[in-house]
Design an enzyme around this catalytic site. Structure first.
Site, PDB file in Angstrom:
ATOM      1  N   CYS A 181     102.030  25.562  18.003  1.00  0.00           N
ATOM      2  CA  CYS A 181     101.989  24.633  16.876  1.00  0.00           C
ATOM      3  C   CYS A 181     101.148  23.417  17.244  1.00  0.00           C
ATOM      4  CB  CYS A 181     103.423  24.195  16.553  1.00  0.00           C
ATOM      5  SG  CYS A 181     103.565  23.022  15.215  1.00  0.00           S
ATOM      6  N   HIS A 225     106.700  29.939   9.555  1.00  0.00           N
ATOM      7  CA  HIS A 225     106.475  28.761  10.410  1.00  0.00           C
ATOM      8  C   HIS A 225     106.218  27.527   9.544  1.00  0.00           C
ATOM      9  CE1 HIS A 225     104.809  26.981  14.259  1.00  0.00           C
ATOM     10  NE2 HIS A 225     104.261  26.178  13.364  1.00  0.00           N
ATOM     11  N   GLU A 226     105.368  27.669   8.515  1.00  0.00           N
ATOM     12  CA  GLU A 226     105.037  26.521   7.652  1.00  0.00           C
ATOM     13  C   GLU A 226     106.202  26.136   6.748  1.00  0.00           C
ATOM     14  OE1 GLU A 226     102.601  24.905   8.676  1.00  0.00           O
ATOM     15  OE2 GLU A 226     101.737  26.528   9.843  1.00  0.00           O
ATOM     16  N   HIS A 265     108.455  24.021   8.712  1.00  0.00           N
ATOM     17  CA  HIS A 265     107.986  22.629   8.776  1.00  0.00           C
ATOM     18  C   HIS A 265     108.452  21.858   7.544  1.00  0.00           C
ATOM     19  CE1 HIS A 265     105.582  22.130  12.341  1.00  0.00           C
ATOM     20  NE2 HIS A 265     104.825  23.188  12.077  1.00  0.00           N
TER      21      HIS A 265
END
Length: 169
Positions: free
Chosen positions: A99, A142-143, A146
């Site tokens: 990341c 993953h996003e 976030h």
């Protein structure tokens, strides 16, 4: 709209651990943010996705483009989603992740390798449904993490699954 290149914040910046706000995808500032995320992703070597919290904005907006990555099988090109949520997920697999907000570490993370995500398109607010597999599915999760205030570090299973990054992009 022309995107601006924004600085990427790094852990332990508090914006990275705060759930992002739901946004109006038609708001001019969100349309600009979408363009900025894509522009910033494009100039960042090896980057396949970027979320608003990574540029210091606590909002549920992210971009993904895995089309140039060697691990990619299928993909949807470059896209930005607002207020995205996972509709269904299956086939968990463990793989290494990195990341931009955690530049010195990578980690082994278990994620679904098949995914259906629903979100909204910036500008129009139209609903978008994306069915993704393999590497693109991992990037989406993953996003979305976030946007929910989570880093891949929060999903690594045990210290043995955390690694010093050997290659700096």
């Amino acid at each position: 709209m022309v995107g601006r290149i924004l600085p990427v914040v790094r852990a332990p910046d508090p914006v990275l651990s705060r759930p992002g706000a739901t946004v109006d995808p038609t708001a001019p500032e969100i349309v600009q943010l979408a363009a900025d995320l894509v522009a910033t992703m494009r100039v960042s070597p090896g980057c396949v996705g970027l979320a608003a919290p990574q540029v210091g904005v606590s909002a549920k907006v992210f971009c993904v483009d895995v089309s140039e990555h060697p691990k990619t099988r299928g993909h949807h090109g470059t896209f930005v989603l607002c207020n995205a949520e996972v509709v269904s997920a299956s086939r968990n697999e463990k793989a290494r992740e990195g990341c931009m907000s955690v530049p010195d570490l990578t980690g082994d993370v278990k994620r679904a390798s098949r995914l259906v995500v629903r979100g909204q398109e910036p500008g129009t607010g139209a609903e978008v449904v994306i069915e993704a597999e393999a590497f693109e599915a991992r990037a989406l999760q993953h996003e979305i993490d976030h946007c929910d205030g989570l880093l891949f570090l929060d999903r690594v299973v045990g210290a043995h699954a955390l690694h010093a990054r050997k290659t700096y992009l």
